[in-house]
Design an enzyme around this catalytic site. Structure first.
Site, short mmCIF file in Angstrom:
data_model
loop_
_atom_site.label_atom_id
_atom_site.label_comp_id
_atom_site.label_asym_id
_atom_site.label_seq_id
_atom_site.Cartn_x
_atom_site.Cartn_y
_atom_site.Cartn_z
N PHE A 141 0.86 -1.29 0.04
CA PHE A 141 0.11 0.09 0.12
C PHE A 141 0.81 1.19 -0.14
O PHE A 141 1.89 1.08 0.64
CB PHE A 141 -0.88 0.06 1.19
CG PHE A 141 -1.99 0.88 1.40
CD1 PHE A 141 -3.15 0.68 0.52
CD2 PHE A 141 -1.84 2.02 2.00
CE1 PHE A 141 -4.27 1.47 0.56
CE2 PHE A 141 -2.93 3.03 1.98
CZ PHE A 141 -4.12 2.82 1.32
N ASP A 218 0.99 -5.56 8.46
CA ASP A 218 -0.19 -4.80 8.18
C ASP A 218 -1.35 -5.45 7.80
O ASP A 218 -1.32 -6.32 7.02
CB ASP A 218 0.44 -3.88 6.85
CG ASP A 218 -0.99 -2.93 6.74
OD1 ASP A 218 -1.97 -3.22 6.84
OD2 ASP A 218 -0.51 -1.63 6.17
N TYR A 243 -11.61 0.83 10.25
CA TYR A 243 -12.88 1.21 9.50
C TYR A 243 -13.11 0.49 8.32
O TYR A 243 -14.07 0.61 7.77
CB TYR A 243 -12.56 2.78 9.12
CG TYR A 243 -11.30 3.16 8.20
CD1 TYR A 243 -11.13 2.62 7.15
CD2 TYR A 243 -10.18 3.49 8.95
CE1 TYR A 243 -10.07 3.01 6.19
CE2 TYR A 243 -8.96 3.81 8.29
CZ TYR A 243 -8.90 3.49 6.86
OH TYR A 243 -7.62 3.53 6.17
N LYS A 244 -12.23 -0.42 8.15
CA LYS A 244 -12.61 -1.52 6.90
C LYS A 244 -13.40 -2.66 7.53
O LYS A 244 -14.73 -2.23 7.89
CB LYS A 244 -11.34 -2.19 6.58
CG LYS A 244 -10.53 -0.81 5.67
CD LYS A 244 -9.29 -1.33 5.38
CE LYS A 244 -8.69 0.02 4.34
NZ LYS A 244 -7.13 0.12 4.15
N ARG A 392 -12.40 -3.60 -7.62
CA ARG A 392 -12.30 -4.34 -6.38
C ARG A 392 -13.76 -4.94 -5.87
O ARG A 392 -14.55 -3.79 -5.52
CB ARG A 392 -11.68 -3.65 -5.45
CG ARG A 392 -10.21 -3.75 -5.56
CD ARG A 392 -9.44 -3.34 -4.21
NE ARG A 392 -9.92 -2.41 -3.64
CZ ARG A 392 -9.32 -1.60 -2.49
NH1 ARG A 392 -8.45 -2.46 -1.77
NH2 ARG A 392 -10.13 -0.71 -1.87
C1 LIG Z 1 -6.26 1.14 4.16
C2 LIG Z 1 -4.91 0.75 4.47
C3 LIG Z 1 -4.06 1.81 5.08
C4 LIG Z 1 -4.65 3.03 5.28
O1 LIG Z 1 -4.00 3.85 6.34
P1 LIG Z 1 -4.61 5.19 6.95
O2 LIG Z 1 -3.58 5.72 7.64
O3 LIG Z 1 -5.88 4.62 7.40
O4 LIG Z 1 -5.21 6.00 5.68
C5 LIG Z 1 -2.79 1.47 5.17
N1 LIG Z 1 -2.24 0.36 4.84
C6 LIG Z 1 -2.94 -0.67 4.04
C7 LIG Z 1 -2.46 -1.93 3.78
C8 LIG Z 1 -4.36 -0.19 3.77
O5 LIG Z 1 -5.10 -1.37 3.15
#
Ligand SMILES: *Cc1c(COP(=O)(O)O)cnc(C)c1O
Length: 420
Positions: A141, A218, A243-244, A392
């Site tokens: 990411f 992660d 939040y996911k 997705r």
């Molecule tokens: C959604 C996501 C993030 C998001 O990070 P935020 O700080 O909440 O914006 C980070 N890493 C991965 C792998 C994600 O899927």
């Protein structure tokens, strides 16, 4: 048979399958516990922002009137100061296989990743100055890649990039080749945000450890969707979104896991008063607290921690194994429908076909997917788009039905046909 007859027979067969799968789904009833599930909107983005649980409507109202409105500043002593640790332990217990005292709710995922990655890098450097590399993959990411790059520059380290195959993820051989006596920390995603590839976390953790490296997982696309055993798999550190799949609401704060054995040796760089040994001593200098408090910095975002408690209660009720079983059935069904309705239109499945290597979403690729996504949003069918060419299909096991999945994929087929 004309093409239309064939289509009608095929669709009828898929509809029968969808209704049989819904009827046999032991956790189907949970869908009704979410706001909006009664409408015909198709939601394929619970892996980006989960739907709100109905129980959250009351919880938020009660919080304003009773806790915040009624208790005012007393709320901190009565419960809020402990909330990041109490909910952290709950996430540890029901979602990530972590014993108490190792998980805390903190800042955003990005900020927590920064804090833990830097703490781990610094500790490794202090123990052995030859450990100058942070290992990360090119398909991780963006925030993860950007942070690694920034920390390496800030601390005089180096980045070792693994060129990951988008569908296959980081392999054991690739990681083995990338780590060695020069490695400080490895940062990997358990479920890849683009393809949904599910990494073999215990094996990769073992490889990092054999090289003397620490590993930070992660778990953004894992928590609440696939089983994780942070303690049993030997994780050092982990961070994940709430939040996911945990439905904590937009901007809900993330969680951090630090294995007990590392806590005392790690010093995180944003040393604020909420992470100090005696918060209200307000002493002349910072001394980090024992345990997980040292990973906090400022005042915890209590309002953001409310909604996730309702989903954690649901996970507790049915268990993560039942959630994973439904998730696998949903993604398998999506692959079947895609092979039947979408493959003839030139759409390819860009996620692993083997459910054992797949998390909770399926990515479908076709050159028209950017335009297709925009057309679908107009019709209340909500997937998301990720470059290159990826649609997705996020399938949140608590709130998504098989009928909803089929309806959405039929809309995808119509939109691809219209855009081609
Ligand atoms: C959604 C996501 C993030 C998001 O990070 P935020 O700080 O909440 O914006 C980070 N890493 C991965 C792998 C994600 O899927």
């Amino acid at each position: 048979m004309t093409t239309t007859d064939l289509d009608a027979t095929t669709i009828a067969g898929l509809e029968r399958t969808a209704s049989e799968l819904d009827a046999a789904d032991p956790i189907a009833a949970l869908r009704d516990e979410f706001v909006g599930a009664e409408t015909s909107l198709v939601y394929f983005d619970g892996n980006s922002l989960g739907r709100p649980p109905r129980a959250t409507v009351d919880r938020l109202a009660r919080f304003v009137t009773e806790e915040w409105g009624g208790r005012l500043i007393r709320g901190w002593d009565e419960s809020w100061m402990q909330l990041p640790f109490a909910i952290g332990d709950e996430i540890g217990r029901v979602a990530i296989g972590a014993g108490a005292g190792q998980t805390v709710i903190g800042d955003s995922t990005t900020v927590l990743l920064y804090k833990l990655l830097r703490a781990a890098f610094d500790a490794q450097q202090a123990a052995d100055p030859a450990r100058v590399e942070i290992v990360v993959d090119t398909d991780n990411f963006p925030t993860d890649r950007y942070l690694v790059d920034g920390i390496a520059r800030e601390r005089g380290g180096r980045v070792r990039w693994i060129e990951a195959d988008r569908a296959a993820g980081v392999t054991a051989d690739q990681l083995r080749a990338a780590v060695g006596p020069q490695t400080a920390v490895v940062l990997l995603s358990h479920v890849a945000y683009r393809s949904g590839h599910l990494a073999d976390a215990p094996a990769l953790t073992g490889i990092a450890h054999d090289a003397g490296a620490l590993i930070l997982w992660d778990l953004c696309h894992s928590a609440g969707s696939v089983p994780v055993e942070a303690d049993a798999w030997g994780f050092d550190l982990a961070v994940g979104c709430t939040y996911k799949y945990l439905n904590g609401g937009p901007g809900a704060p993330a969680f951090a896991y630090v294995a007990q054995r590392h806590q005392a040796a790690l010093a995180q760089p944003i040393q604020g008063w909420m992470g100090a040994a005696d918060v209200f001593a307000m002493g002349p200098e910072y001394r980090p607290a024992e345990g997980m408090r040292r990973f906090l910095s400022g005042t915890p975002p209590i309002v953001g921690m409310l909604a996730m408690q309702d989903t954690l209660a649901m996970i507790e009720r049915v268990g993560i194994e039942a959630i994973r079983a439904k998730s696998v059935a949903l993604t398998d069904f999506t692959v079947t429908v895609s092979d039947t309705l979408l493959a003839p239109l030139g759409v390819a499945v860009a996620s692993p076909r083997d459910a054992a290597e797949r998390g909770g979403h399926v990515t479908l690729s076709h050159p028209a997917m950017r335009a297709v996504t925009a057309a679908l949003w107009e019709q209340d069918v909500i997937p998301d788009y990720r470059d290159p060419e990826g649609l997705r299909i996020g399938l949140s096991p608590l709130s998504t039905s098989f009928a909803e999945t089929l309806a959405g994929l039929r809309a995808v087929a119509a939109a691809v046909r219209a855009a081609s």
